[in-house]
Write an enzyme that holds these catalytic residues in place. Sequence first.
Site, PDB file in Angstrom:
ATOM      1  N   ASP A 155       0.813  -1.213   0.000  1.00 58.01           N
ATOM      2  CA  ASP A 155       0.000   0.000   0.000  1.00 58.01           C
ATOM      3  C   ASP A 155       0.851   1.269   0.000  1.00 58.01           C
ATOM      4  O   ASP A 155       2.078   1.214   0.182  1.00 58.01           O
ATOM      5  CB  ASP A 155      -0.962   0.001   1.205  1.00 58.01           C
ATOM      6  N   ASP A 159      -7.432  -2.410  14.363  1.00 53.67           N
ATOM      7  CA  ASP A 159      -8.829  -2.695  13.998  1.00 53.67           C
ATOM      8  C   ASP A 159      -8.945  -3.981  13.159  1.00 53.67           C
ATOM      9  O   ASP A 159      -9.987  -4.252  12.577  1.00 53.67           O
ATOM     10  CB  ASP A 159      -9.456  -1.498  13.258  1.00 53.67           C
ATOM     11  N   HIS A 163      -7.222  -4.737  10.402  1.00 51.59           N
ATOM     12  CA  HIS A 163      -6.997  -4.625   8.957  1.00 51.59           C
ATOM     13  C   HIS A 163      -5.704  -5.306   8.524  1.00 51.59           C
ATOM     14  O   HIS A 163      -4.758  -5.403   9.285  1.00 51.59           O
ATOM     15  CB  HIS A 163      -7.039  -3.159   8.480  1.00 51.59           C
ATOM     16  N   GLU A 209      -9.771  -1.788   5.457  1.00 50.71           N
ATOM     17  CA  GLU A 209     -10.400  -1.401   6.713  1.00 50.71           C
ATOM     18  C   GLU A 209     -11.662  -2.243   6.945  1.00 50.71           C
ATOM     19  O   GLU A 209     -12.159  -2.880   6.017  1.00 50.71           O
ATOM     20  CB  GLU A 209     -10.764   0.086   6.651  1.00 50.71           C
TER      21      GLU A 209
END
Length: 260
Positions: A67, A136, A138, A143
């Site tokens: 990313d 979280d 990910h 997400e």
Amino acid sequence: MEVIIQPDYSEMSRLAARMVVEVLNTKPNAVLGMATGSTPLGLYQELVRLYKAGEVDFSRVTTFNLDEYVGLPTNHPQSYHYFMRENFFNHVNIQPQNINIPSGTTDNYPAFCEWYEQRIEECGGIDLQILGIGSDGHIAFNEPTSSLSSRTRLKTLAKQTIDDNARFFERREDVPVYAITMGVGTILDARKIILLAGGTSKASAIASMVEGPVTSMVTASALQLHSDTKVIVDEDAASELQMREYYEFIYRAKPAAPTG
Ligand code: F6R
């Protein structure tokens, strides 16, 4: 998934580096999927050490990063291009033309994302994908609620991720809101995956990923559907796992499996 619990961050990084070297010794022109962030820093340091000791060669390796932040030029100190150069690529003998990192400054994101997927395919697919995990749950910047079959695309970062990553920027407002990221489907196509996590801030995400349901609310849980994923964690990141004894039994103490 195979869960491997290591006493601390440096043992975790060393074991992950040994696994990367094993892949490269078997296939010197392997395609590696690379992650950024705090977690893989120790792994990259160990790979650089092994390279300098003559134990691994990157001259035929191709890499694809997961990313990049949208809007950050490649020389921005918080860009993932910059991170990879500083922490890894500048210190090993990888060929610059074999490095692939999503562009955060293209003027046509859909076309770039399609090209990135094609490029991975042209290079024969990813042999070993290295992953971290967000608090979280990910993987890459997929997400919560990302499609579990998603491909490389533009993604809006969740508030939790912006808060977590604000530590790298001068002000929280400086954290980009968008990123370009491989999809969960792209990651699941990798032949082997190793996911690393250290520290108590990752304990709940690790427990949900390994022992919770497969859900787009924890995109890392999609790795339960992958046939060759190793999860390497330190004691703190393992602290919420219910089946911990079982994982340790499998890794350290299991008797030889029957051969017939
Ligand atoms: C980075 C990436 C992210 C990180 C995750 C954990 O390329 O894809 O998913 O792996 O946000 O980041 P750290 O390691 O900084 O806790």
